[in-house]
Design a protein around this motif. Structure first.
Motif, PDB file in Angstrom:
ATOM      1  N   HIS A  68       0.793  -1.146   0.024  1.00 39.89           N
ATOM      2  CA  HIS A  68       0.007   0.039   0.020  1.00 39.89           C
ATOM      3  C   HIS A  68       0.932   1.314  -0.091  1.00 39.89           C
ATOM      4  O   HIS A  68       0.507   2.144   0.809  1.00 39.89           O
ATOM      5  CB  HIS A  68      -0.920   0.044   1.314  1.00 39.89           C
ATOM      6  CG  HIS A  68      -0.527  -0.121   2.724  1.00 39.89           C
ATOM      7  ND1 HIS A  68       0.178   0.950   3.504  1.00 39.89           N
ATOM      8  CD2 HIS A  68      -0.068  -1.261   3.338  1.00 39.89           C
ATOM      9  CE1 HIS A  68       0.787   0.501   4.488  1.00 39.89           C
ATOM     10  NE2 HIS A  68       0.691  -0.765   4.301  1.00 39.89           N
ATOM     11  N   PRO A  69       1.957   1.344  -0.836  1.00 35.07           N
ATOM     12  CA  PRO A  69       2.559   2.557  -0.924  1.00 35.07           C
ATOM     13  C   PRO A  69       1.850   3.943  -1.077  1.00 35.07           C
ATOM     14  O   PRO A  69       0.999   3.824  -2.033  1.00 35.07           O
ATOM     15  CB  PRO A  69       3.630   2.416  -1.909  1.00 35.07           C
ATOM     16  CG  PRO A  69       3.485   0.867  -2.197  1.00 35.07           C
ATOM     17  CD  PRO A  69       2.328   0.338  -1.779  1.00 35.07           C
ATOM     18  N   GLY A  70       1.929   4.801  -0.312  1.00 38.13           N
ATOM     19  CA  GLY A  70       1.090   6.214  -0.349  1.00 38.13           C
ATOM     20  C   GLY A  70      -0.462   6.172   0.046  1.00 38.13           C
ATOM     21  O   GLY A  70      -1.096   7.016  -0.092  1.00 38.13           O
ATOM     22  N   ARG A  71      -0.798   4.710   0.487  1.00 40.86           N
ATOM     23  CA  ARG A  71      -2.055   4.559   0.983  1.00 40.86           C
ATOM     24  C   ARG A  71      -1.910   3.968   2.382  1.00 40.86           C
ATOM     25  O   ARG A  71      -1.075   3.587   2.993  1.00 40.86           O
ATOM     26  CB  ARG A  71      -2.823   3.686   0.068  1.00 40.86           C
ATOM     27  CG  ARG A  71      -3.051   4.248  -1.282  1.00 40.86           C
ATOM     28  CD  ARG A  71      -3.981   3.146  -2.134  1.00 40.86           C
ATOM     29  NE  ARG A  71      -3.761   1.810  -2.020  1.00 40.86           N
ATOM     30  CZ  ARG A  71      -2.877   1.105  -2.969  1.00 40.86           C
ATOM     31  NH1 ARG A  71      -2.142   1.865  -3.852  1.00 40.86           N
ATOM     32  NH2 ARG A  71      -2.518  -0.112  -2.728  1.00 40.86           N
ATOM     33  N   ALA A 102      -4.497  -2.066   1.567  1.00 43.30           N
ATOM     34  CA  ALA A 102      -3.570  -2.856   0.892  1.00 43.30           C
ATOM     35  C   ALA A 102      -3.852  -4.005   0.204  1.00 43.30           C
ATOM     36  O   ALA A 102      -5.100  -4.570   0.231  1.00 43.30           O
ATOM     37  CB  ALA A 102      -2.979  -3.530   2.226  1.00 43.30           C
ATOM     38  N   THR A 103      -3.392  -4.018  -0.832  1.00 44.75           N
ATOM     39  CA  THR A 103      -3.292  -5.190  -1.804  1.00 44.75           C
ATOM     40  C   THR A 103      -2.358  -6.288  -1.473  1.00 44.75           C
ATOM     41  O   THR A 103      -1.671  -6.007  -0.326  1.00 44.75           O
ATOM     42  CB  THR A 103      -3.308  -4.754  -3.308  1.00 44.75           C
ATOM     43  OG1 THR A 103      -2.003  -4.170  -3.529  1.00 44.75           O
ATOM     44  CG2 THR A 103      -4.284  -4.029  -3.830  1.00 44.75           C
ATOM     45  N   MET A 104      -2.050  -7.391  -2.081  1.00 42.67           N
ATOM     46  CA  MET A 104      -1.145  -8.569  -1.868  1.00 42.67           C
ATOM     47  C   MET A 104      -0.152  -8.709  -2.732  1.00 42.67           C
ATOM     48  O   MET A 104      -0.823  -9.020  -3.863  1.00 42.67           O
ATOM     49  CB  MET A 104      -2.103  -9.753  -1.082  1.00 42.67           C
ATOM     50  CG  MET A 104      -2.931  -9.482   0.169  1.00 42.67           C
ATOM     51  SD  MET A 104      -1.642  -9.028   1.476  1.00 42.67           S
ATOM     52  CE  MET A 104      -0.491 -10.502   1.638  1.00 42.67           C
ATOM     53  N   VAL A 105       0.706  -9.098  -2.141  1.00 43.66           N
ATOM     54  CA  VAL A 105       2.070  -9.266  -3.271  1.00 43.66           C
ATOM     55  C   VAL A 105       2.688 -10.649  -2.900  1.00 43.66           C
ATOM     56  O   VAL A 105       2.912 -10.918  -1.762  1.00 43.66           O
ATOM     57  CB  VAL A 105       3.049  -8.446  -3.652  1.00 43.66           C
ATOM     58  CG1 VAL A 105       4.111  -9.061  -4.607  1.00 43.66           C
ATOM     59  CG2 VAL A 105       2.201  -6.951  -4.301  1.00 43.66           C
ATOM     60  N   THR A 106       2.504 -11.558  -3.802  1.00 41.22           N
ATOM     61  CA  THR A 106       3.662 -12.883  -3.382  1.00 41.22           C
ATOM     62  C   THR A 106       4.699 -12.884  -4.701  1.00 41.22           C
ATOM     63  O   THR A 106       4.537 -12.543  -5.782  1.00 41.22           O
ATOM     64  CB  THR A 106       2.712 -14.057  -3.748  1.00 41.22           C
ATOM     65  OG1 THR A 106       2.086 -14.400  -4.861  1.00 41.22           O
ATOM     66  CG2 THR A 106       1.718 -13.976  -2.538  1.00 41.22           C
ATOM     67  N   VAL A 107       5.990 -13.470  -4.125  1.00 40.32           N
ATOM     68  CA  VAL A 107       6.707 -13.803  -5.116  1.00 40.32           C
ATOM     69  C   VAL A 107       7.437 -15.172  -4.629  1.00 40.32           C
ATOM     70  O   VAL A 107       7.764 -15.533  -3.408  1.00 40.32           O
ATOM     71  CB  VAL A 107       8.009 -12.684  -4.985  1.00 40.32           C
ATOM     72  CG1 VAL A 107       9.053 -13.136  -6.040  1.00 40.32           C
ATOM     73  CG2 VAL A 107       7.321 -11.328  -5.020  1.00 40.32           C
ATOM     74  N   GLU A 108       7.408 -15.941  -5.675  1.00 35.88           N
ATOM     75  CA  GLU A 108       7.774 -17.590  -5.573  1.00 35.88           C
ATOM     76  C   GLU A 108       9.208 -17.527  -6.284  1.00 35.88           C
ATOM     77  O   GLU A 108       9.191 -17.105  -7.542  1.00 35.88           O
ATOM     78  CB  GLU A 108       7.018 -18.377  -6.178  1.00 35.88           C
ATOM     79  CG  GLU A 108       7.305 -19.931  -5.668  1.00 35.88           C
ATOM     80  CD  GLU A 108       6.020 -20.915  -6.029  1.00 35.88           C
ATOM     81  OE1 GLU A 108       6.367 -21.964  -5.932  1.00 35.88           O
ATOM     82  OE2 GLU A 108       5.016 -20.361  -6.523  1.00 35.88           O
ATOM     83  N   PHE A 109      10.237 -18.192  -5.818  1.00 37.72           N
ATOM     84  CA  PHE A 109      11.514 -18.544  -6.522  1.00 37.72           C
ATOM     85  C   PHE A 109      11.895 -19.960  -6.766  1.00 37.72           C
ATOM     86  O   PHE A 109      11.784 -20.546  -5.841  1.00 37.72           O
ATOM     87  CB  PHE A 109      12.494 -17.753  -5.541  1.00 37.72           C
ATOM     88  CG  PHE A 109      12.442 -16.324  -5.316  1.00 37.72           C
ATOM     89  CD1 PHE A 109      13.086 -15.422  -6.148  1.00 37.72           C
ATOM     90  CD2 PHE A 109      11.504 -15.857  -4.096  1.00 37.72           C
ATOM     91  CE1 PHE A 109      13.161 -14.096  -5.858  1.00 37.72           C
ATOM     92  CE2 PHE A 109      11.617 -14.427  -4.151  1.00 37.72           C
ATOM     93  CZ  PHE A 109      12.194 -13.602  -4.701  1.00 37.72           C
TER      94      PHE A 109
END
Length: 149
Positions: free
Chosen positions: A83-86, A91-98
């Motif tokens: 939620h940058p700036g909010r 908030a939204t959600m981010v996932t990163v899989e490696f």
């Protein structure tokens, strides 16, 4: 609506190094000029534990929380609210899989939950659709060049 946004990037690093560059070294590659709250001279710190905040610190010392880490499995997976700036209520959600590949690591980024933004969800989602391309391009450009490449 583009929810969730899914992006995949193959990088020439092993999963542990790809994860470390994405998290611990985020300040070295994140494109702060267009994608920060306080501008290009800010710094960004990514936490190394669940519940830690992603924090931008402006040149004037002001701080902005971009999100909170909700899952952290070094070299494998991470998830965070975004939620940058909010405020965190938007908030939204981010996932990163490696995932290890024959040539390095496949990074799968998913960004969703835009419906929480109500009437602005489509516009915000559309901006992130192209924004993540720029961000991941900067991440890729930050890869160390191998001596035997």
């Amino acid at each position: 609506m583009n929810d969730p946004i899914e992006k995949t990037l193959d990088v020439p690093l092993n999963p542990a190094d790809a994860f470390e560059l994405f998290t611990k070294n985020m300040d070295s590659w994140w494109p702060k000029d267009p994608f920060s709250v306080t501008g290009g001279s800010s710094t960004v710190v990514f936490p190394d534990h669940n519940g830690g905040d992603i924090i931008e610190t402006g040149a004037d010392g002001s701080t902005n929380v971009w999100g909170t880490l909700t899952a952290y499995d070094p070299g494998k997976f991470l998830a965070f609210s975004w939620h940058p700036g909010r405020g965190p209520e938007e908030a939204t959600m981010v996932t990163v899989e490696f995932t290890e590949t024959a040539d390095g690591t496949r990074c799968d980024l998913t960004h969703g939950g835009f419906e929480i933004l109500g009437d602005t969800a489509d516009a915000v989602s559309a901006s992130y659709l192209s924004g993540w391309d720029l961000v991941l391009g900067c991440y890729f450009k930050a890869m160390p060049v191998s001596a035997d490449a």
